[in-house]
Design a protein around this motif. Structure first.
Motif, PDB file in Angstrom:
ATOM      1  N   GLY A  11      16.814  83.975  33.167  1.00  0.00           N
ATOM      2  CA  GLY A  11      15.658  83.788  32.319  1.00  0.00           C
ATOM      3  C   GLY A  11      15.861  84.306  30.903  1.00  0.00           C
ATOM      4  N   ALA A  12      16.975  84.980  30.641  1.00  0.00           N
ATOM      5  CA  ALA A  12      17.245  85.520  29.316  1.00  0.00           C
ATOM      6  C   ALA A  12      17.921  84.443  28.466  1.00  0.00           C
ATOM      7  CB  ALA A  12      18.150  86.737  29.411  1.00  0.00           C
ATOM      8  N   ALA A  13      17.510  84.353  27.230  1.00  0.00           N
ATOM      9  CA  ALA A  13      18.106  83.377  26.319  1.00  0.00           C
ATOM     10  C   ALA A  13      19.367  83.949  25.701  1.00  0.00           C
ATOM     11  CB  ALA A  13      17.111  83.028  25.221  1.00  0.00           C
TER      12      ALA A  13
END
Length: 72
Positions: A11-13
């Motif tokens: 979920g981390a960009a």
């Protein structure tokens, strides 16, 4: 056959890359700062001394020897 591996789904960009125009002024500043420090370690209190006395020489004495500059 090449197999593609998907990145983990956390979920981390991913961080955006910095453009060269943003890095160049800082690189220039750090380069000039390093040259000034090299001058004070290597040449200050010598023939091209900008400051009188021996204070700068004593502060950078061990650094001069570590970098191979002769001082006495």
């Amino acid at each position: 056959m090449a197999q593609t591996i998907a990145p983990p789904a956390t979920g981390a960009a991913a961080p955006a890359p910095l453009p060269l125009k943003a890095i160049a002024p800082w690189a220039l500043f750090v380069g000039v700062l390093m040259l000034v420090l090299l001058y004070f370690v290597g040449a200050e209190q010598g023939a091209t001394s900008l400051l009188s006395g021996t204070d700068v020489h004593e502060w950078v004495h061990d650094g001069r020897h570590l970098l191979g500059f002769p001082c006495h």
